[in-house]
Write a protein that holds these residues in place. Structure first.
Motif, mmCIF file in Angstrom:
data_model
loop_
_atom_site.group_PDB
_atom_site.id
_atom_site.type_symbol
_atom_site.label_atom_id
_atom_site.label_comp_id
_atom_site.label_asym_id
_atom_site.label_seq_id
_atom_site.Cartn_x
_atom_site.Cartn_y
_atom_site.Cartn_z
ATOM 1 N N ILE A 20 1.125 -1.112 -0.449
ATOM 2 C CA ILE A 20 0.054 0.261 -0.112
ATOM 3 C C ILE A 20 0.773 1.381 0.131
ATOM 4 O O ILE A 20 1.905 2.236 0.726
ATOM 5 C CB ILE A 20 -1.266 -0.045 1.030
ATOM 6 N N TYR A 58 -2.049 1.633 -4.745
ATOM 7 C CA TYR A 58 -1.145 0.683 -4.085
ATOM 8 C C TYR A 58 -0.337 0.477 -5.344
ATOM 9 O O TYR A 58 -0.265 0.746 -6.640
ATOM 10 C CB TYR A 58 -2.037 -1.091 -4.434
ATOM 11 N N SER A 95 0.612 -1.613 -10.941
ATOM 12 C CA SER A 95 0.024 -0.722 -9.942
ATOM 13 C C SER A 95 -1.636 0.574 -9.654
ATOM 14 O O SER A 95 -2.253 0.210 -11.230
ATOM 15 C CB SER A 95 0.601 0.962 -9.604
#
Length: 475
Positions: A20, A58, A95
């Motif tokens: 994260i 993330y 991502s």
């Protein structure tokens, strides 16, 4: 040594674990392209807030990953350690950014402390805490109102900024779109009503450019001692920017207070730039790096570096700008530009940090074998290997491969990392493998079709050429 090969393979399967990058709570969050327009970054909500929003950035997600989000009342006036809701959110590969929200019921929220916890495959990978109805009267009113005046009165980008003789900030060519050749870019910030002393931090972020997504380029801090004032920040790239979308975020004492987007555009149409003649580069060493992948032989998580072009490199899964000469690589790391000396000897790449003298050795990752089968002389005659042998996804989810020259390699089906390499030889119905000078337990040939080996077994795990992805079939 028993199970050594399986340990190596398991380490290779780890790849780059999901992380994260950052998360925060918001008053409002509206979908905008691949991200969200956010109003009111908060850590405290009013008790009558209809919806609570959590925004999560993330990276390093694998295809099929699902993030489990738990909304928890940690300690409130009515309950403690109570799980309010759980939701599973699919992640895009690599991502991205997602939003999760919680709807108020008929009654107001109980005052107290709450948190949002994020889990992947049962393991917690992050969390965000917040309160409801717990702020002071003035603070709560400001946070509850997304349209409340911001302490940032101006936040924009310019080609050049400086202090004049009287100490005021002056600038040239304000814009939100710049040429990729604008190597130095400035952000001008004006603020008021800040609680001092404190620190303003700017984060320069690549959103979508040059094939990369959500990459933090630079952080820069400035101490603030006056409640009202103006300042500027700068970011410098020694190479042209990848064309695409970027933004910068401002934080005051670790609390996000503003965000502004900008673009970097090509100076000429892409079609013209593509057809334009490019200067010749006669360096064999540089050409040897371009398009090559290299991996270290550590027993832990393998580190892979990759050079897709002369100005970009992938280091530990992150694409970074770089400048390559015949002896040196200058790359942009997490804390600015780093100088590295390098030498290539055969299939070994040695890299030495100029500043610290730290040295690392990487080995060329071989291209996958051609679709034709590999033939190898055995003690009892010739045997033929398939391109790869794979385990079932319900067991170890790995692949192994045998080259015609006696080379052995293995890795995970989840990524393109070669976990380690070694040598092998065929002896009757077994295959003996040596990795880093250590001879492992033999792989047993279970099934052959003529001279072609179809199925192998190692330490209870079965590897079969028919279990590999369809595109790798050599039939």
């Amino acid at each position: 040594m028993k199970k050594v090969i399986m340990v190596f393979m398991a380490l290779g399967m780890l790849g780059y674990a999901l992380t994260i990058d950052r998360s925060y709570m918001a008053m409002e969050a509206v979908k905008s392209g691949e991200t969200y327009d956010v109003k009111g970054i908060v850590d405290n909500y009013p008790v009558d807030k209809e919806k609570l929003y959590a925004i999560v950035f993330y990276k390093n997600a694998d295809a099929g990953d699902v993030l489990r989000v738990k909304w928890i009342a940690e300690k409130t006036e009515s309950v403690s350690h109570y799980e309010i809701a759980t939701v599973d959110l699919p992640l895009s590969p690599s991502s991205g950014v997602l939003r999760t929200q919680l709807q108020k019921g008929k009654q107001n929220w109980p005052k107290g402390t709450y948190r949002v916890a994020f889990y992947l495959k049962g393991k917690q990978v992050g969390e965000q805490t917040f309160t409801i109805g717990m702020g002071s009267t003035d603070q709560s009113a400001t946070e509850a109102n997304p349209s409340a005046p911001s302490p940032i009165t101006h936040f924009f980008f310019v080609k050049k900024a400086w202090h004049d003789k009287k100490g005021y900030i002056d600038y040239d060519e304000k814009s939100d779109t710049f040429n990729v050749t604008q190597h130095k870019l400035y952000a001008v910030v004006a603020y008021h009503d800040l609680t001092v002393p404190g620190t303003i931090q700017i984060q320069w972020i690549l959103d979508d450019a040059g094939g990369d997504h959500r990459e933090l380029l630079l952080k820069d801090d400035m101490n603030i001692t006056q409640k009202k004032g103006a300042l500027y920040f700068a970011i410098t790239l020694d190479i042209d920017w990848p064309a695409g979308n970027y933004h910068a975020e401002l934080y005051y004492n670790d609390r996000r207070i503003a965000s502004a987007p900008f673009k970097m555009a090509q100076s000429v149409p892409a079609s013209v730039a593509h057809d334009a003649p490019k200067p010749a580069d006669n360096s064999d060493k540089i050409q040897d790096l371009i398009g090559s992948k290299w991996v270290d032989n550590s027993e832990g998580k393998p580190l892979v570096i990759f050079f897709p072009s002369a100005t970009r490199m992938s280091f530990d899964g992150a694409i970074r700008p770089c400048i390559i000469s015949d002896t040196r690589i200058k790359m942009h790391g997490k804390h600015g530009w780093v100088d590295v000396l390098y030498t290539i000897s055969g299939d070994a790449l040695t890299m030495t940090m100029v500043k610290t003298g730290a040295k690392g050795v990487f080995y060329r990752m071989k291209s996958p074998a051609s679709a034709s089968a590999t033939t190898q002389q055995a003690e009892n005659g010739s045997v033929t290997f398939a391109r790869r042998y794979c385990s079932s996804r319900g067991s170890s989810n790995e692949w192994i491969a045998f080259g015609a020259s006696g080379d052995f390699s293995f890795g995970s089906l989840d990524n393109d990392i070669v976990a380690a390499t070694g040598k092998y030889r065929v002896m009757g119905e077994t295959i003996t493998v040596t990795v880093k000078g250590e001879e492992l337990d033999a792989l047993r040939i279970i099934r052959k079709r003529g001279t072609r080996i179809e199925t192998l077994e190692f330490d209870g795990t079965v590897y079969d050429s028919n279990l590999c992805p369809e595109q790798e079939s050599n039939r």
